[in-house]
Design a protein around this motif. Sequence first.
Motif, PDB file in Angstrom:
ATOM      1  N   PRO A  39      50.548  11.037 -21.947  1.00 27.03           N
ATOM      2  CA  PRO A  39      50.004  11.902 -22.993  1.00 27.03           C
ATOM      3  C   PRO A  39      49.959  13.347 -22.505  1.00 27.03           C
ATOM      4  O   PRO A  39      49.617  13.606 -21.350  1.00 27.03           O
ATOM      5  CB  PRO A  39      48.587  11.356 -23.206  1.00 27.03           C
ATOM      6  CG  PRO A  39      48.598   9.983 -22.621  1.00 27.03           C
ATOM      7  CD  PRO A  39      49.582  10.029 -21.500  1.00 27.03           C
ATOM      8  N   PHE A  40      50.311  14.279 -23.381  1.00 23.11           N
ATOM      9  CA  PHE A  40      50.233  15.691 -23.018  1.00 23.11           C
ATOM     10  C   PHE A  40      50.043  16.519 -24.271  1.00 23.11           C
ATOM     11  O   PHE A  40      50.380  16.103 -25.383  1.00 23.11           O
ATOM     12  CB  PHE A  40      51.488  16.148 -22.260  1.00 23.11           C
ATOM     13  CG  PHE A  40      52.720  16.282 -23.118  1.00 23.11           C
ATOM     14  CD1 PHE A  40      53.054  17.497 -23.729  1.00 23.11           C
ATOM     15  CD2 PHE A  40      53.565  15.193 -23.325  1.00 23.11           C
ATOM     16  CE1 PHE A  40      54.188  17.620 -24.519  1.00 23.11           C
ATOM     17  CE2 PHE A  40      54.697  15.299 -24.112  1.00 23.11           C
ATOM     18  CZ  PHE A  40      55.009  16.521 -24.714  1.00 23.11           C
ATOM     19  N   LEU A  41      49.488  17.722 -24.091  1.00 25.31           N
ATOM     20  CA  LEU A  41      49.377  18.703 -25.156  1.00 25.31           C
ATOM     21  C   LEU A  41      49.719  20.072 -24.592  1.00 25.31           C
ATOM     22  O   LEU A  41      49.348  20.390 -23.453  1.00 25.31           O
ATOM     23  CB  LEU A  41      47.959  18.750 -25.732  1.00 25.31           C
ATOM     24  CG  LEU A  41      47.526  17.630 -26.687  1.00 25.31           C
ATOM     25  CD1 LEU A  41      46.057  17.836 -27.071  1.00 25.31           C
ATOM     26  CD2 LEU A  41      48.397  17.591 -27.927  1.00 25.31           C
ATOM     27  N   PRO A  51      51.543  24.429 -35.736  1.00 21.90           N
ATOM     28  CA  PRO A  51      52.289  23.647 -34.742  1.00 21.90           C
ATOM     29  C   PRO A  51      53.785  23.570 -35.054  1.00 21.90           C
ATOM     30  O   PRO A  51      54.610  23.579 -34.135  1.00 21.90           O
ATOM     31  CB  PRO A  51      51.624  22.269 -34.827  1.00 21.90           C
ATOM     32  CG  PRO A  51      50.221  22.568 -35.228  1.00 21.90           C
ATOM     33  CD  PRO A  51      50.334  23.715 -36.192  1.00 21.90           C
ATOM     34  N   ARG A  52      54.135  23.519 -36.337  1.00 19.90           N
ATOM     35  CA  ARG A  52      55.559  23.490 -36.689  1.00 19.90           C
ATOM     36  C   ARG A  52      56.255  24.768 -36.244  1.00 19.90           C
ATOM     37  O   ARG A  52      57.374  24.738 -35.704  1.00 19.90           O
ATOM     38  CB  ARG A  52      55.719  23.300 -38.202  1.00 19.90           C
ATOM     39  CG  ARG A  52      57.178  23.274 -38.665  1.00 19.90           C
ATOM     40  CD  ARG A  52      57.281  22.976 -40.151  1.00 19.90           C
ATOM     41  NE  ARG A  52      56.766  21.645 -40.444  1.00 19.90           N
ATOM     42  CZ  ARG A  52      56.748  21.122 -41.663  1.00 19.90           C
ATOM     43  NH1 ARG A  52      57.197  21.822 -42.693  1.00 19.90           N
ATOM     44  NH2 ARG A  52      56.283  19.912 -41.853  1.00 19.90           N
ATOM     45  N   ASP A  68      53.047  17.342 -32.984  1.00 19.24           N
ATOM     46  CA  ASP A  68      51.762  16.709 -32.678  1.00 19.24           C
ATOM     47  C   ASP A  68      51.353  16.834 -31.215  1.00 19.24           C
ATOM     48  O   ASP A  68      50.293  16.361 -30.821  1.00 19.24           O
ATOM     49  CB  ASP A  68      51.753  15.240 -33.102  1.00 19.24           C
ATOM     50  CG  ASP A  68      52.739  14.381 -32.313  1.00 19.24           C
ATOM     51  OD1 ASP A  68      53.552  14.945 -31.540  1.00 19.24           O
ATOM     52  OD2 ASP A  68      52.697  13.149 -32.466  1.00 19.24           O
ATOM     53  N   ARG A  69      52.211  17.491 -30.413  1.00 23.16           N
ATOM     54  CA  ARG A  69      51.870  17.731 -29.001  1.00 23.16           C
ATOM     55  C   ARG A  69      51.439  19.172 -28.782  1.00 23.16           C
ATOM     56  O   ARG A  69      51.359  19.624 -27.639  1.00 23.16           O
ATOM     57  CB  ARG A  69      53.071  17.418 -28.089  1.00 23.16           C
ATOM     58  CG  ARG A  69      53.547  15.979 -28.095  1.00 23.16           C
ATOM     59  CD  ARG A  69      52.497  15.018 -27.558  1.00 23.16           C
ATOM     60  NE  ARG A  69      51.617  14.539 -28.616  1.00 23.16           N
ATOM     61  CZ  ARG A  69      50.487  13.870 -28.420  1.00 23.16           C
ATOM     62  NH1 ARG A  69      50.076  13.633 -27.196  1.00 23.16           N
ATOM     63  NH2 ARG A  69      49.755  13.468 -29.436  1.00 23.16           N
ATOM     64  N   ASN A 193      39.941  14.860 -26.832  1.00 19.32           N
ATOM     65  CA  ASN A 193      39.615  13.954 -27.937  1.00 19.32           C
ATOM     66  C   ASN A 193      40.858  13.617 -28.756  1.00 19.32           C
ATOM     67  O   ASN A 193      41.027  12.482 -29.206  1.00 19.32           O
ATOM     68  CB  ASN A 193      38.557  14.579 -28.846  1.00 19.32           C
ATOM     69  CG  ASN A 193      37.192  14.646 -28.200  1.00 19.32           C
ATOM     70  OD1 ASN A 193      36.904  13.916 -27.252  1.00 19.32           O
ATOM     71  ND2 ASN A 193      36.337  15.528 -28.688  1.00 19.32           N
ATOM     72  N   LYS A 194      41.731  14.609 -28.941  1.00 19.02           N
ATOM     73  CA  LYS A 194      42.940  14.394 -29.746  1.00 19.02           C
ATOM     74  C   LYS A 194      43.841  13.332 -29.118  1.00 19.02           C
ATOM     75  O   LYS A 194      44.409  12.494 -29.816  1.00 19.02           O
ATOM     76  CB  LYS A 194      43.708  15.694 -29.922  1.00 19.02           C
ATOM     77  CG  LYS A 194      45.022  15.525 -30.694  1.00 19.02           C
ATOM     78  CD  LYS A 194      45.698  16.850 -30.943  1.00 19.02           C
ATOM     79  CE  LYS A 194      47.121  16.652 -31.480  1.00 19.02           C
ATOM     80  NZ  LYS A 194      47.145  15.956 -32.771  1.00 19.02           N
ATOM     81  N   VAL A 195      43.970  13.369 -27.789  1.00 22.20           N
ATOM     82  CA  VAL A 195      44.875  12.416 -27.127  1.00 22.20           C
ATOM     83  C   VAL A 195      44.140  11.211 -26.553  1.00 22.20           C
ATOM     84  O   VAL A 195      44.756  10.328 -25.945  1.00 22.20           O
ATOM     85  CB  VAL A 195      45.701  13.107 -26.013  1.00 22.20           C
ATOM     86  CG1 VAL A 195      46.652  14.117 -26.609  1.00 22.20           C
ATOM     87  CG2 VAL A 195      44.806  13.764 -24.978  1.00 22.20           C
TER      88      VAL A 195
END
Length: 275
Positions: A39-41, A51-52, A68-69, A193-195
């Motif tokens: 998992p990464f952001l 994000p797009r 979504d990353r 929290n997102k990942v």
Amino acid sequence: MERDVDCWLTDMDGVLIHENKAIPGAAELINQWRDKNKPFLVLTNNSTYTPRDLSARLARSGIDVPEDRLWTSALATAAFLKDQSPGGSAFVIGEAGLTTAMHEAGFIMTDADPDYVVLGETRTYSFEAITRAIRLINGGARFIATNPDVTSPSAEGVLPATGAVAALITSATKRDPYVVGKPNPMMFRSALNKVGAHSMRTGMIGDRMDTDVVAGIEAGLHTVLVLTGIADRSEVERYPFRPKEILDSVADLLEDDQQSKNAKRKEDKGSDASA
């Protein structure tokens, strides 16, 4: 060098790209994480873009990061306000990155007695909008800013940014904003929290001591400072805290087998193109 990291957060400018060009090793590191299902952001304090938009910008630099990353201060702000006041209302100063995030969080955007005034990044700060924000805050609206950055770069030179305009509003209202973006560790906690990650098993890669590293330390993360952006080794000595690791660039995080995997990926793309 031993690491026990299951999830990675990384800053964007100065770590993965510099002046819209990929920093050597950045695309390969993203591929490494994706190959290993880590998992990464990718984080940014800039609230201007969706994000797009950012995914497309990185793609032009040769770095493949899905929408979504990406985690922006706009998304972190919207997530924070959704938790604080579900279905609330806000007067928003900012671009599509912020207004879209607030919409998707279920907020009503209005200039009639809103719960919040939310200030983000824009290149067209309106005196009329700032005046309205001041009057709403004086009338009881709570003041939120996406990030504390006082300037942003442009081809013509620096531009006043969120922090500078927030200071103007604070001067007129005597109200300080709650700032969600770095160096507030809130941004990292919302990213975790997102990942669905735990701080003890997460690393943060950044190029600034005063935002990335200090916020990472306060959020309990494994902090990595790279020297491809703002900070250099001499600057580290000015601070009373230190990152866990100091690396020349993200290329130092590549594992030995990644080069061969990336070479294979390029061969496959070449075969597809010639087919």
